[in-house]
Design a protein around this motif. Sequence first.
Motif, PDB file in Angstrom:
ATOM      1  N   PHE A 343      -0.557  -5.891  -9.708  1.00 45.87           N
ATOM      2  CA  PHE A 343      -1.700  -5.011  -9.949  1.00 45.87           C
ATOM      3  C   PHE A 343      -1.844  -4.125  -8.725  1.00 45.87           C
ATOM      4  O   PHE A 343      -1.674  -4.573  -7.580  1.00 45.87           O
ATOM      5  CB  PHE A 343      -2.984  -5.767 -10.305  1.00 45.87           C
ATOM      6  N   GLY A 344      -2.091  -2.852  -8.955  1.00 48.16           N
ATOM      7  CA  GLY A 344      -2.157  -1.886  -7.875  1.00 48.16           C
ATOM      8  C   GLY A 344      -3.579  -1.725  -7.367  1.00 48.16           C
ATOM      9  O   GLY A 344      -4.488  -1.401  -8.135  1.00 48.16           O
ATOM     10  N   CYS A 345      -3.786  -1.960  -6.066  1.00 54.57           N
ATOM     11  CA  CYS A 345      -5.070  -1.707  -5.410  1.00 54.57           C
ATOM     12  C   CYS A 345      -4.836  -0.593  -4.395  1.00 54.57           C
ATOM     13  O   CYS A 345      -4.450  -0.859  -3.261  1.00 54.57           O
ATOM     14  CB  CYS A 345      -5.600  -2.955  -4.728  1.00 54.57           C
ATOM     15  N   PRO A 346      -5.024   0.645  -4.769  1.00 54.53           N
ATOM     16  CA  PRO A 346      -4.656   1.780  -3.912  1.00 54.53           C
ATOM     17  C   PRO A 346      -5.344   1.802  -2.551  1.00 54.53           C
ATOM     18  O   PRO A 346      -4.749   2.240  -1.571  1.00 54.53           O
ATOM     19  CB  PRO A 346      -5.062   3.001  -4.746  1.00 54.53           C
ATOM     20  N   SER A 347      -6.576   1.317  -2.460  1.00 50.56           N
ATOM     21  CA  SER A 347      -7.288   1.428  -1.185  1.00 50.56           C
ATOM     22  C   SER A 347      -6.718   0.507  -0.113  1.00 50.56           C
ATOM     23  O   SER A 347      -6.928   0.736   1.074  1.00 50.56           O
ATOM     24  CB  SER A 347      -8.774   1.118  -1.375  1.00 50.56           C
ATOM     25  N   ARG A 351       1.651   2.078  -0.591  1.00 47.35           N
ATOM     26  CA  ARG A 351       2.521   2.394  -1.735  1.00 47.35           C
ATOM     27  C   ARG A 351       1.681   2.613  -2.992  1.00 47.35           C
ATOM     28  O   ARG A 351       1.878   3.562  -3.749  1.00 47.35           O
ATOM     29  CB  ARG A 351       3.511   1.246  -1.949  1.00 47.35           C
ATOM     30  N   ASP A 352       0.706   1.717  -3.199  1.00 43.68           N
ATOM     31  CA  ASP A 352      -0.159   1.854  -4.370  1.00 43.68           C
ATOM     32  C   ASP A 352      -1.015   3.119  -4.286  1.00 43.68           C
ATOM     33  O   ASP A 352      -1.281   3.780  -5.301  1.00 43.68           O
ATOM     34  CB  ASP A 352      -1.076   0.628  -4.490  1.00 43.68           C
ATOM     35  N   LEU A 353      -1.438   3.457  -3.058  1.00 46.54           N
ATOM     36  CA  LEU A 353      -2.253   4.664  -2.881  1.00 46.54           C
ATOM     37  C   LEU A 353      -1.446   5.918  -3.203  1.00 46.54           C
ATOM     38  O   LEU A 353      -1.934   6.828  -3.891  1.00 46.54           O
ATOM     39  CB  LEU A 353      -2.791   4.725  -1.451  1.00 46.54           C
ATOM     40  N   ASP A 354      -0.210   5.970  -2.719  1.00 51.12           N
ATOM     41  CA  ASP A 354       0.643   7.125  -3.023  1.00 51.12           C
ATOM     42  C   ASP A 354       0.846   7.251  -4.529  1.00 51.12           C
ATOM     43  O   ASP A 354       0.828   8.359  -5.089  1.00 51.12           O
ATOM     44  CB  ASP A 354       2.001   6.975  -2.325  1.00 51.12           C
ATOM     45  N   PRO A 365     -12.453   1.851  -2.611  1.00 53.05           N
ATOM     46  CA  PRO A 365     -12.349   1.015  -1.406  1.00 53.05           C
ATOM     47  C   PRO A 365     -13.017  -0.339  -1.634  1.00 53.05           C
ATOM     48  O   PRO A 365     -14.137  -0.391  -2.154  1.00 53.05           O
ATOM     49  CB  PRO A 365     -13.115   1.817  -0.349  1.00 53.05           C
ATOM     50  N   VAL A 366     -12.319  -1.412  -1.272  1.00 53.04           N
ATOM     51  CA  VAL A 366     -12.899  -2.751  -1.438  1.00 53.04           C
ATOM     52  C   VAL A 366     -12.944  -3.535  -0.133  1.00 53.04           C
ATOM     53  O   VAL A 366     -13.581  -4.582  -0.076  1.00 53.04           O
ATOM     54  CB  VAL A 366     -12.134  -3.553  -2.519  1.00 53.04           C
ATOM     55  N   VAL A 367     -12.291  -3.042   0.903  1.00 53.48           N
ATOM     56  CA  VAL A 367     -12.398  -3.645   2.235  1.00 53.48           C
ATOM     57  C   VAL A 367     -12.635  -2.520   3.229  1.00 53.48           C
ATOM     58  O   VAL A 367     -11.935  -1.500   3.194  1.00 53.48           O
ATOM     59  CB  VAL A 367     -11.111  -4.423   2.633  1.00 53.48           C
ATOM     60  N   MET A 368     -13.635  -2.708   4.103  1.00 55.75           N
ATOM     61  CA  MET A 368     -13.909  -1.701   5.129  1.00 55.75           C
ATOM     62  C   MET A 368     -14.028  -2.392   6.472  1.00 55.75           C
ATOM     63  O   MET A 368     -14.269  -3.612   6.548  1.00 55.75           O
ATOM     64  CB  MET A 368     -15.198  -0.934   4.813  1.00 55.75           C
ATOM     65  N   PRO A 369     -13.855  -1.653   7.569  1.00 61.38           N
ATOM     66  CA  PRO A 369     -14.029  -2.261   8.890  1.00 61.38           C
ATOM     67  C   PRO A 369     -15.462  -2.770   9.056  1.00 61.38           C
ATOM     68  O   PRO A 369     -16.410  -2.185   8.511  1.00 61.38           O
ATOM     69  CB  PRO A 369     -13.734  -1.108   9.856  1.00 61.38           C
ATOM     70  N   GLU A 370     -15.609  -3.843   9.801  1.00 62.95           N
ATOM     71  CA  GLU A 370     -16.952  -4.354  10.075  1.00 62.95           C
ATOM     72  C   GLU A 370     -17.756  -3.288  10.805  1.00 62.95           C
ATOM     73  O   GLU A 370     -17.270  -2.659  11.742  1.00 62.95           O
ATOM     74  CB  GLU A 370     -16.873  -5.628  10.910  1.00 62.95           C
ATOM     75  N   GLY A 371     -19.004  -3.110  10.357  1.00 54.40           N
ATOM     76  CA  GLY A 371     -19.871  -2.126  10.994  1.00 54.40           C
ATOM     77  C   GLY A 371     -19.815  -0.757  10.355  1.00 54.40           C
ATOM     78  O   GLY A 371     -20.640   0.115  10.681  1.00 54.40           O
ATOM     79  N   ALA A 372     -18.827  -0.524   9.454  1.00 52.64           N
ATOM     80  CA  ALA A 372     -18.755   0.778   8.779  1.00 52.64           C
ATOM     81  C   ALA A 372     -19.847   0.870   7.710  1.00 52.64           C
ATOM     82  O   ALA A 372     -20.463  -0.133   7.322  1.00 52.64           O
ATOM     83  CB  ALA A 372     -17.372   0.972   8.163  1.00 52.64           C
ATOM     84  N   TYR A 384      -6.392   1.370   3.854  1.00 55.79           N
ATOM     85  CA  TYR A 384      -6.942   0.511   4.912  1.00 55.79           C
ATOM     86  C   TYR A 384      -6.382  -0.890   4.714  1.00 55.79           C
ATOM     87  O   TYR A 384      -6.681  -1.551   3.711  1.00 55.79           O
ATOM     88  CB  TYR A 384      -8.475   0.487   4.861  1.00 55.79           C
ATOM     89  N   THR A 385      -5.565  -1.360   5.680  1.00 54.69           N
ATOM     90  CA  THR A 385      -4.852  -2.626   5.507  1.00 54.69           C
ATOM     91  C   THR A 385      -5.292  -3.706   6.477  1.00 54.69           C
ATOM     92  O   THR A 385      -4.738  -4.799   6.471  1.00 54.69           O
ATOM     93  CB  THR A 385      -3.338  -2.391   5.685  1.00 54.69           C
ATOM     94  N   ASP A 386      -6.270  -3.418   7.315  1.00 56.00           N
ATOM     95  CA  ASP A 386      -6.720  -4.400   8.301  1.00 56.00           C
ATOM     96  C   ASP A 386      -7.797  -5.311   7.706  1.00 56.00           C
ATOM     97  O   ASP A 386      -8.242  -5.136   6.579  1.00 56.00           O
ATOM     98  CB  ASP A 386      -7.268  -3.689   9.536  1.00 56.00           C
ATOM     99  N   ASP A 387      -8.221  -6.271   8.528  1.00 53.59           N
ATOM    100  CA  ASP A 387      -9.279  -7.179   8.118  1.00 53.59           C
ATOM    101  C   ASP A 387     -10.614  -6.426   8.108  1.00 53.59           C
ATOM    102  O   ASP A 387     -10.720  -5.313   8.630  1.00 53.59           O
ATOM    103  CB  ASP A 387      -9.352  -8.363   9.084  1.00 53.59           C
ATOM    104  N   GLY A 388     -11.624  -7.037   7.503  1.00 56.03           N
ATOM    105  CA  GLY A 388     -12.919  -6.386   7.452  1.00 56.03           C
ATOM    106  C   GLY A 388     -13.875  -7.144   6.574  1.00 56.03           C
ATOM    107  O   GLY A 388     -13.860  -8.393   6.537  1.00 56.03           O
TER     108      GLY A 388
END
Length: 877
Positions: A343-347, A351-354, A365-372, A384-388
């Motif tokens: 299943f493609g999650c572009p955010s 590759r899925d975003l492209d 978007p389903v994950v954002m940096p803490e504090g955003a 966005y591929t980092d933790d959050g």
Amino acid sequence: MATERYNPRASEPKWQKAWAEAKLFETDNKNPRPKYYVLEMFPYPSGRIHMGHVRNYAMGDVVARYRRANGFNVLHPMGWDAFGLPAENAARDNKVNPRDWTYANIATMRSQLKTMGLSLDWAREIATCDPSYYKHQQKMFLDFWKSGLVERKSAKVNWDPVDMTVLANEQVIDGKGWRSGAPVEQRDLTQWFFKITSMSQDLLDSLDTLDRWPEKVKLMQANWIGRSEGLLIRWPLAKDTAPQGESELEVYTTRPDTIFGASFMAIAADHALARKAAANNPALAAFIDEIKHGGTSVAEIETAEKKGFDTGIRVVHPFDPSWTLPVYVANFVLMDYGTGAIFGCPSGDQRDLDFANKYGLPVVPVVMPEGADAASFQITETAYTDDGVMINSRFLDGMKPTEAFNVVADRLAAISIGNRPMAERKVQFRLRDWLISRQRYWGCPIPVIHCDHCGSIPVPTNQLPVELPQDVSFDKPGNPLDHHPTWKHVNCPQCGKPARRDTDTMDTFVDSSWYFARFTDPWNEAEPTTLSVVDGKNGWLPVNQYIGGIEHAILHLLYSRFFTRAMKVTGHLNEVAEPFEGLFTQGMVVHETYRGPNGWVTPAEIKIEETEGTRRATMLSDGAPVEIGAIEKMSKSKKNVVDPDDILASYGADTARFFMLSDSPPERDVIWTEAGVEGAHRFVQRIWRLVSEAGEHLQGVAPASGTEGDALTISKAAHKTVKLVGEDIEKLAFNKAVARLYEFANVLQPALADIAAGKADSTLRAACRQALEMLCVLIAPMMPHLAEECWAALGGEEFVASQSWPAFDPALTVDNEIVYPIQINGKKRGELTIARDADQAAVEKAALALDAVIKALDGKPPRKVIVVPQRIVNVVA
């Protein structure tokens, strides 16, 4: 009396002949000394050795000679990785038999390697193309099969329609065969596989036990095995879009926490759902056919343009019956990983975003940096591929992704679809089973007979080896074994009716996955085992030190690790799990490139002159200007190669070996330069001059350590060098060991000059005699011929190659002086050499008397002097 120059052309063949006649390097398995097995990756007999071989085997030889001198029963063998497609291509192009081409190349390369003076046990020489070798490989294949480690099944393969053979993923470049250049086809063929995946977890976990392997190699293997913990989710198909008989789509994902960011599903071209959707959709069928002509290597999939085709099928979101997502066939999804669907999650995936941006699919978007700020956080061109923290994810909002993973897993496990949970936790490996079938002649025949009545039957053990036919033709495309008029036709060993031999041969990686074991007892023909069963204590395995190129970091090493485990299962090995205890990957040999008026030219064709720091190259033939290019790996295509035969003829083996060991750390690339080789040759001559000129004055002198004056200086240098060179070789820091020898020679030179001039007293002569004997043994692993010549000049008995490594006196390796760095206001301004036992007041007084300190203080007293004992002096002005 003037000493003649050292002549390697006379010396080296003499000592090589003497070693061979004495069988000095032949290893007795019954020798009671502790065993040490050193092995360099054996070469493919391409016809000529190259400078990479010189470096690789010189390193291994240093280790072998050093360990032998330290009392080990050393096994240091050599053989040939002799099967492979190049021999078949040469046979086709030159109208020669692959066997004749291969053995002619082996003869040439064996002769070249022998001129290097390597301490190899040639009595154990093997060639993988010899029936006496592959007989045992065929027996192991049958034993693996009997033990459930071999499987025959239909599989999707890369098929080269010109070479008419299966290609590994890595042999497909831009969708074309690496040799033929023909567009590759995807075919379903029935093939033989080794079930390496049955050992995935052990192969991964055991990497932690390989303390003497490079971390980068272990990481590469771990990534190749590719363990992931994820969720297998069953997505319901929207009934009005589902093909007949289909109700769900299984997807494996490592990021179920991002399920509310899903905007599409992607399936492989050969997925069952794709085939059904294409049955009544010619455009989709054409798209699938296009994908099947593309490459399947990881690199190619990553770099290729991402393409998809909407099948019209839609899935229902597990947490929202009103939410459906489109199902695409995509060129970046492979059937042999996971379930062949994602299943493609572009955010959260670039590759899925492209893909989503290309086809106008939603990006949530389903994950954002803490504090955003969740209200304003967007994803447009970069995922966005980092933790959050989770956002736009309903009941998951505010959670960390790891917590959300578990919540999704637990909730879906509680939902049923078709009497099964909608999701279940699953461990997945990237590693695939090892496809060993090759549609080629020049390889180890697969010992199986196919009978229409009995099925696939193993060739009886007493009929092994199944040998390749001598009379082969390469006039027709494809596998000569398949269109040989008689070879494949046999009777079934079970029912006696007409049957057919398997005409595939084994992947050549099989040949090199157990050769290290065969070396331990190559004469053993006992059945059912192929070599002496080893117990891990008294046997040769694992190899103590394995040396070879980083290019084999994944497949060869991984397959060898699988083989030792499989051989343990079948009783061929006992107690041994890992094949190689220590692994060292040496750097490449590189050289400048040169481009003349008509293209690339070799170093031998040009002349280089340097004027006021500017280097200028011209053609030797006509003086035409030559462009000096980048430093690159030696290659035939760029012509920046140096022929080892030319170097050995001009300078000798010892010079070539010494330069390869001295120029850079062994794990890094070595830049081959004429100046560097000449420098090494000068050192060879210098050592010979020092020993030979002093040697005649030291005849009959008993070696002894000095206790004072120049004699003490010589002895301290000698014993310290013995200690440090041994430590360096233990760490494979050959370039550091070479540097110690240069320093040692500098210390010896004045004293030896006094001896040659008759000015030395008896204590200095005794100390020098001891030092020179030590020097001969120290240089023997690196420059063995020179060492023998020097040893003979000193009147030494037997071979220096059979001498023990010198013992050093610890008391003579301790420096009585120490060097303090002197800092003034935090910056280093000089050094102070003073007695190691000097007290703090003496150190401070001596430091203040240094010119640099006096100048900095300018007649004023220091504000503070800080002495850190045995470390540093800080003066605050």
